[in-house]
Design an enzyme around this catalytic site. Structure first.
Site, PDB file in Angstrom:
ATOM      1  N   SER A   1     -69.201 -12.203 -48.293  1.00 51.80           N
ATOM      2  CA  SER A   1     -68.198 -12.664 -47.329  1.00 51.80           C
ATOM      3  C   SER A   1     -66.907 -12.678 -48.045  1.00 51.80           C
ATOM      4  CB  SER A   1     -68.661 -14.149 -47.075  1.00 51.80           C
ATOM      5  OG  SER A   1     -68.243 -14.548 -45.803  1.00 51.80           O
TER       6      SER A   1
ATOM      7  N   ASP B   1     -72.216 -11.399 -41.654  1.00 48.86           N
ATOM      8  CA  ASP B   1     -71.951 -12.046 -42.615  1.00 48.86           C
ATOM      9  C   ASP B   1     -73.195 -12.141 -43.855  1.00 48.86           C
ATOM     10  OD1 ASP B   1     -70.876 -14.028 -44.922  1.00 48.86           O
ATOM     11  OD2 ASP B   1     -69.542 -14.309 -43.695  1.00 48.86           O
TER      12      ASP B   1
END
Length: 728
Positions: free
Chosen positions: A481, A594
């Site tokens: 991320s 993500d």
């Protein structure tokens, strides 16, 4: 003193090494003899000296001693009339592997290496006959240091050495060969005299293993408990082992204690991937194509190795010259002696570099069999054509980039053509990348991992500033991320300032939030996509000087995706695709979101990359300070929630925003996993960011400074504790 000419040939004929020679050869040899007399205690040769002559005992007795790592001399042999000593000096002029001292008055006859070479040229088989007679003693010399290390026999225990040699078995396992498999009888343990073996505790895919090298043991449970083997042990390279039956070990309580400690440690210590493990002694560099720059790579790597220890470089010509002008045939007595000779050179030096040639020549095969690691060398600027040599199993690719190259080129094409799965970049001219190659090969690489955390990830940049200030060399990076963005930008630039500029660009609200009709996601995600393309351009992961990996999650298959190749911007875009906020990233028909959904803190991936190296893990996953709980029913009207913002703060009812809920939900699934993976890091720096929100990108200056101050103190203390070798 000269030997009586009439007795010379007769003297030689009494020596088993020369007994079968014809009368003419004996007379020729006799003309080269001279005699040396020794008094009690005189030293004929010392361990470590350069050898230039062979001796055989003509009267009296000589004592052979080897000094091991403890510094104590260990008696390994006693030589009487007719015995030959120092034979390897005739072949290669290597350093003496033992000290030979007269035990009482003695005399020896001497052959120089130069004289032997002259005679061997005209006497076929003479060299082989000499070597065949000395191989057993070469084995005993190599065994001596191991026996002293394990069984503690000292200089006055020569009978104990001989007893141990008689009670144990010398075993050779060729490269790729299997020592034992699960279910085989556990009939004792093994000590590695030379070579390297891989131990796989389980047949299950993905199970971590470990390697053992010279002086280490394997199969200890066969001594402690007997029964059946539960592991698979294979030779990484040609290896010589000492098989020690349980009955022998039981006679030495200290050895039993050491074995028990080793076995317990291996059962209780988490295993680490070991393909970059410590213990590397011998490197083989072989060309991937005609005119590959093998010697140029060695010239750049050798000074780095010499800075860490004594280094010796060998090519086919130097080895052939040492063995009579040509390489021994495989399986011959000379071939066995070559193995022992190389093992002795490996023991004498910290690093041994073997320069191979292309194809399947005998020397190329020898290099592959003898080396701990095989490096396939190619010129990045050359086209990967049909003449490229495939990478041998386990080999790693080294691409020499042209001088002045800013970014490596053609990596993907070379990986595809050679079949190698791992690559190292070195630049011609200044040797950039050579120190990193050395650290990666020898288990000294330093890997840096960045967790997810949204805007809190700006604190990672402060850590980078501290690392640069302290001069810590980073060799690999990984992240998820926001951590993927930080890691990718650092791998691209090796600059904290570049990372900060890119991260601030990403956090720009105008770029970050481009709202749209919330059918696929709350944003179009055009802004973040353009930001990543602007930062990374068309650079591929394979073409980074610094290895980089990041994590996304396959939305439908519910598996983590490790991005180790392809465009950097695509990998970072997938890793940061927060479900519901940014659109998923489509790759080969799969929806990637993500990576924090499954692995917000990829310490495990970094441990795999660095093996026995060092892992520094930077976490911005701190828990937010406790707040009053929410108090609303099972259904909420969006209009009602909006109306709360029109009321005075004290009278408002709190509702979580959609963005906050999605941000927090992203990392819930991986929080337990990240707690577990921290245990395999060498240093975890918990950055104190709990007072910052994950969406407070406007506070980047505060977060960078906070990260810098906290990380600088933590790293200084860690370095002061001696946890990391001096930078570089």
């Amino acid at each position: 003193m000269e030997i009586d000419p009439s007795a010379r040939a007769e003297l030689l004929a009494s020596v088993p090494t020369f007994a079968d020679l014809d009368a003419g050869t004996l007379r020729s040899l006799a003309t080269e003899l001279d005699e040396q007399r020794l008094a009690d205690g005189d030293v004929l040769m010392r361990q470590g000296e350069q050898g230039e002559a062979l001796y055989f005992v003509t009267s009296g007795e000589l004592e052979v001693a080897v000094t091991g790592s403890s510094g104590r001399p260990v008696i390994v042999d006693s030589l009487r009339v007719g015995a030959v000593i120092g034979e390897m000096a005739l072949l290669a002029g290597n350093r003496r592997s033992a000290t030979v001292t007269a035990r009482g008055p003695a005399s020896v006859a001497r052959f120089s290496r130069a004289a032997f070479d002259r005679l061997a040229e005209n006497r076929p088989g003479l060299r082989e006959r000499v070597i065949a007679s000395i191989t057993p003693r070469l084995e005993r010399v190599q065994l001596a240091a191991v026996l002293e290390q394990w069984f503690g026999v000292g200089g006055d225990d020569d009978q104990a050495i001989h007893n141990l040699q008689e009670a144990t078995d010398w075993l050779r396992v060729p490269a790729g060969g299997t020592l034992y498999r699960p279910g085989d009888e556990a009939d004792g343990m093994y000590i590695v005299v030379s070579g390297r073996l891989h131990v796989r505790p389980s047949e299950e895919e993905g199970t971590l293993g470990y390697t053992v090298g010279r002086g280490e043991s394997i199969g200890e449970l066969g001594v402690l408990g007997g029964g059946r083997r539960s592991q698979t042990v294979e030779a990484v390279r040609d290896s010589h082992l000492l098989h020690v039956p349980a009955a022998v070990v039981e006679a030495y309580p200290a050895v039993m204690g050491r074995i028990a400690r080793t076995a317990v440690a291996r059962l209780t210590t988490p295993l680490r991937p070991d393909h970059h493990g410590n213990g590397l002694s011998t490197l083989a560099l072989v060309p991937a194509h005609r005119a590959a720059p093998v010697r140029e790579v060695v010239a750049l790597l050798e000074p780095v190795l010499r800075g860490s220890g004594q280094t010796l470089v060998l090519d086919e010509a130097s080895v052939s010259n040492a063995f009579g002008g040509s390489l021994p045939e495989r399986g011959s007595a000379l071939d066995a002696s070559l193995t022992h000779w190389l093992n002795e050179l490996e023991a004498e030096n910290d690093y041994l570099i073997l320069l191979g040639d292309a194809g399947d020549s005998a020397w190329a095969e020898r290099c592959r069999r003898q080396a701990d690691v095989v490096l396939l060398v190619a010129a990045a600027g050359a086209p990967p054509s049909e003449g490229v040599v495939p990478a041998p199993p386990g080999a790693q690719l080294v691409l020499l980039q042209p001088a002045g190259t800013e970014r490596p080129i053609q990596t993907a094409a070379w990986l595809e053509r050679t079949g190698a799965t791992e690559v190292h970049h070195v630049r011609a001219g200044d040797g950039y990348g050579a120190p990193r190659l050395f650290r990666r090969l020898t288990g000294r690489a330093v890997g840096l991992v960045f967790s997810g955390g949204g805007a809190r990830g700006y604190a990672h940049i402060g850590l980078l500033r501290a690392i640069e200030e302290l001069g810590i060399e980073i060799d690999m990076v990984a992240g998820t991320s926001m951590g993927a963005l930080i890691a990718g930008a650092y791998a691209l630039s090796n600059s904290q300032e570049f990372v900060e500029r890119g991260a601030v660009m990403f956090g720009d609200r105008k770029r970050l939030i481009d709202r749209t009709l919330p059918v696929v996601a709350l944003t179009k995600s055009h802004g973040v996509t353009q930001t990543f393309m602007s930062i990374f351009g068309d650079v591929r992961i394979e073409d980074l000087w610094m290895p980089f990996v990041c994590v996304s999650a396959n939305l439908f298959e519910a598996v983590p995706v490790e991005h180790r190749s392809g465009l950097v911007w695509e990998a970072v875009r997938a890793s940061t695709a927060i479900p519901g906020i940014f659109t998923p990233f489509v790759k080969d028909g799969a929806l990637l979101v993500d990576g924090a959904v499954m692995n917000a803190f990829p310490v495990d991936l970094m441990r795999e990359l660095v093996g026995e190296g060092t892992v520094i893990a930077s976490s911005t996953m701190a828990k937010s300070p406790p707040r009053d709980g929410y108090d609303f029913g099972p259904s909420v009207s969006g209009w009602e929630a909006l109306a709360q913002y029109l009321r005075p703060r004290k009278r408002r009812r709190r509702y979580p925003t959609m963005v906050k809920t999605l941000m927090e939900a992203t990392s819930v699934g991986s929080k337990h996993q990240s707690t577990t993976t921290r245990t395999i890091a060498d240093l975890v720096i918990e950055l104190p960011v709990k007072d910052f929100g994950k969406l407070e990108f406007h506070r980047h200056e505060e977060l960078v400074e906070l990260g810098y101050q906290h990380a600088l103190a933590a790293l200084r203390q860690w370095l002061a504790d001696g946890a990391l070798a001096a930078p570089g």
